[in-house]
Design a protein around this motif. Structure first.
Motif, mmCIF file in Angstrom:
data_model
loop_
_atom_site.group_PDB
_atom_site.id
_atom_site.type_symbol
_atom_site.label_atom_id
_atom_site.label_comp_id
_atom_site.label_asym_id
_atom_site.label_seq_id
_atom_site.Cartn_x
_atom_site.Cartn_y
_atom_site.Cartn_z
ATOM 1 N N LYS A 300 -27.241 39.665 11.058
ATOM 2 C CA LYS A 300 -27.446 39.511 9.489
ATOM 3 C C LYS A 300 -27.227 38.041 9.052
ATOM 4 N N PHE A 301 -26.039 37.558 9.453
ATOM 5 C CA PHE A 301 -25.968 36.138 9.142
ATOM 6 C C PHE A 301 -26.967 35.370 9.295
ATOM 7 N N ARG A 302 -27.778 35.208 10.606
ATOM 8 C CA ARG A 302 -28.758 34.425 10.897
ATOM 9 C C ARG A 302 -30.240 34.742 10.001
ATOM 10 N N ALA A 303 -30.105 36.078 9.883
ATOM 11 C CA ALA A 303 -31.387 36.344 9.026
ATOM 12 C C ALA A 303 -31.463 35.594 7.836
ATOM 13 N N ALA A 304 -30.196 36.053 7.186
ATOM 14 C CA ALA A 304 -29.728 35.378 5.787
ATOM 15 C C ALA A 304 -30.347 33.911 5.486
ATOM 16 N N ARG A 305 -29.990 33.092 6.543
ATOM 17 C CA ARG A 305 -30.290 31.695 6.499
ATOM 18 C C ARG A 305 -31.920 31.482 6.749
ATOM 19 N N ARG A 306 -32.389 32.238 7.433
ATOM 20 C CA ARG A 306 -33.962 32.043 7.719
ATOM 21 C C ARG A 306 -34.675 32.452 6.360
ATOM 22 N N ILE A 307 -34.116 33.741 5.831
ATOM 23 C CA ILE A 307 -34.986 34.179 4.689
ATOM 24 C C ILE A 307 -34.822 33.000 3.471
#
Length: 564
Positions: A300-307
């Motif tokens: 979730k944290f990694r996807a948040a940065r990418r989005i």
């Protein structure tokens, strides 16, 4: 990332493994469940291989830490350069008692302060308001006037400490008090560091604390952002909060999607105001929950940065790196804590904190083991802080940048989380908002869209617990008849009497004409559509109270009641 021939060979080898090695074991022993899923009920596979991340492009999807799309972290060195800020939430009773807790935490090695306020302060009420009776100082510190803020930060160097304020409807007033205190002490406003939660969309969606309706609430949020960009450039004027969305029962994907949608709506409102994205966006911050499913949380944290990086670039034309870097605070999941066998919560918090660190958080609060019973005791607070310090200094988790990057499972979960969150975000923007995220979030609030999504997820989770599909140790499994009973913190009833007495003293000693003039200036700025922050700062310096200032907005904008 992988040659197609290699992928074909891996798929063939996996099929052989399943037939020759796995199936005989399954036939003989089976597995402990027919289905394996995260806390959010996201099904996970038995095994992940390069075939599960076959479409992953290293440069565009992962890259390197400190470079777009920031999947691997917003800084090149991450915790090898500087550890995350250890920011334990503190606030109870009087300003003096909370000030003592602040000093205790600093002495124990905490690196940032985080302030909890009582319900009257959160709702913009003075301690002597009839609605405040019995609530003064009970779940946080009571702050009515600038004098309370003076006591709260007695002996604390505002230029040297980073301070977070968890407050929303009355956030502009608390922020004004902090700015006024800095002025009073001769501290340059540009040196103030910290974060104001100031996230009203989250309130209407999940936490349910508001004073005025959504649109004027949004206006006040943007007033604070505009003022902070000019006056306190190191201070984060909003912390877009998914934490409370998750605490209300959402899934991890809903938490991520709704939080980012709120953040993008604030971005659009600031752009409509005429603010420059590369100037204000670097001051935006986010706040996420970290729950028990460690790999889901890291994803979730990694996807948040990418989005965030992609949307800020492609939708809003951000150019500055800092405007595309999502920086966030993490708090372990209060909702996961149990009153039964409360010492088990130490283990839960450790797992959740580790997920935050492995996911690249910038600051972290670890809940205390007794918080399902009462406000945290001094002993429990120390254990919570030591948990962070052990992770930081003993575990080695802080020594490698993005240590789970490249894990087939984590990369696959990151991709899945991103895709599911973007589906929500696109729906809010395009279906609810007709191309506007700002309009979509406001429409979603009015329709009850967010609330229903969260309620459904919470209901399904509770059903799984009651059906014992979800194990909660000490609650529906591994229970004991004689439970431990830790000593809990009690807030003395005299706090309300003392707080009201100080409020009476302020009213008796202040210049009433100056107060009336200052409140009139707040009212005039409100009616004229001007930024209200300069007038609020002047009002708190004149010793206008929290309730008096918030009443101006309530009189002008009215109140709000949900239509669902």
């Amino acid at each position: 990332m992988y040659d197609e021939a290699d992928l074909a060979a891996i798929r063939e080898a996996k099929a052989d493994w399943e037939e020759e090695t796995l199936d005989p074991v399954l036939d003989a022993y089976g597995e402990r469940a027919d289905r394996f899923a995260t806390v959010s009920n996201h099904e996970v596979d038995r095994l992940y291989t390069p075939a599960d991340v076959a479409d992953l492009d290293y440069e565009s999807d992962l890259g390197f830490p400190g470079e777009e799309p920031y999947t691997r972290g917003v800084y090149p060195t991450m915790y090898r350069g500087r550890q995350w800020t250890m920011r334990q939430f503190a606030g109870f009773g009087s300003a003096r008692e909370t000030n003592e807790r602040f000093h205790y935490l600093i002495d124990e090695g905490q690196t940032g302060l985080s302030t909890a306020f009582d319900m009257p302060t959160l709702m913009g009420l003075d301690s002597d308001d009839r609605m405040a009776d019995g609530e003064v100082g009970k779940e946080g510190v009571a702050v009515d006037t600038l004098r309370d803020m003076e006591i709260l930060f007695d002996g604390i160097d505002l230029a040297a400490v980073s301070t977070s304020f968890t407050i929303n409807p009355s956030a502009p007033v608390i922020y004004a008090m902090y700015v006024a205190l800095a002025d009073q002490r001769g501290v340059d406003r540009a040196k103030l560091r910290g974060t104001l939660q100031n996230d009203m969309f989250k309130e209407f969606i999940a936490q349910k604390e508001w004073v005025v309706p959504p649109e004027p609430s949004l206006r006040l949020v943007t007033d604070v952002i505009e003022f902070a960009t000019e006056e306190t450039p190191k201070f984060k004027p909003v912390s877009v909060s998914g934490y409370h969305i998750r605490e209300a029962g959402s899934t991890a994907v809903q938490e991520l999607a709704f939080t980012l949608a709120d953040g993008f709506a604030y971005v659009e409102d600031c752009l409509d105001r005429g603010l420059d994205i590369d100037t204000f966006a670097p001051q935006l911050s986010f706040f996420f929950n970290s729950h028990n499913a460690i790999f889901e949380e890291v994803a979730k944290f990694r996807a948040a940065r990418r989005i965030y990086a992609r949307v800020m670039d492609e939708w809003y034309d951000a150019e500055a790196d800092a405007a595309k870097q999502l920086k966030f605070h993490t708090q372990t999941a209060g909702q996961s804590l149990t009153a039964q066998q409360p010492l088990n919560n130490v283990v839960r918090v450790t797992i959740q904190a580790l997920a935050g660190v492995l996911g690249g958080t910038q600051s972290l609060h670890t809940n205390s083991f007794d918080e399902a019973l009462a406000l945290p005791s001094e002993k429990a607070v120390r254990v919570a802080l030591r948990t962070q310090q052990i992770i930081a200094d003993e575990s080695g988790a802080a020594d490698i940048v993005d240590p789970l990057g490249g894990s087939f499972a984590v990369e696959a979960l990151t991709d899945e989380t991103e895709a599911e969150a973007m589906a929500y975000i696109e729906h809010i923007r395009n279906e609810l908002g007709d191309g506007s995220m700002r309009a979509g979030v406001l429409e979603g609030i009015e329709r009850g869209y967010f609330q229903r999504e969260i309620q459904d997820a919470a209901y399904e989770y509770q059903e799984r617990i009651e059906d014992e599909e979800e194990t909660v140790v000490g609650v529906n499994a591994y229970t004991v008849e004689e439970d431990t009973e830790p000593e809990i913190l009690q807030v003395d009833e005299s706090v309300q009497t003392q707080q009201r007495e100080r409020l009476r003293e302020v009213r008796a000693e202040r210049d009433d004409a100056a107060v009336e003039e200052a409140l009139s200036a707040v009212q005039e700025a409100t009616v004229a559509g001007e930024n209200v922050m300069p007038a609020i700062v002047a009002a708190v310096k004149a010793e206008a109270t929290m309730g008096e200032i918030m009443s101006v907005f309530e009189d002008e904008f009215g109140t709000y009641r949900e239509s669902i």
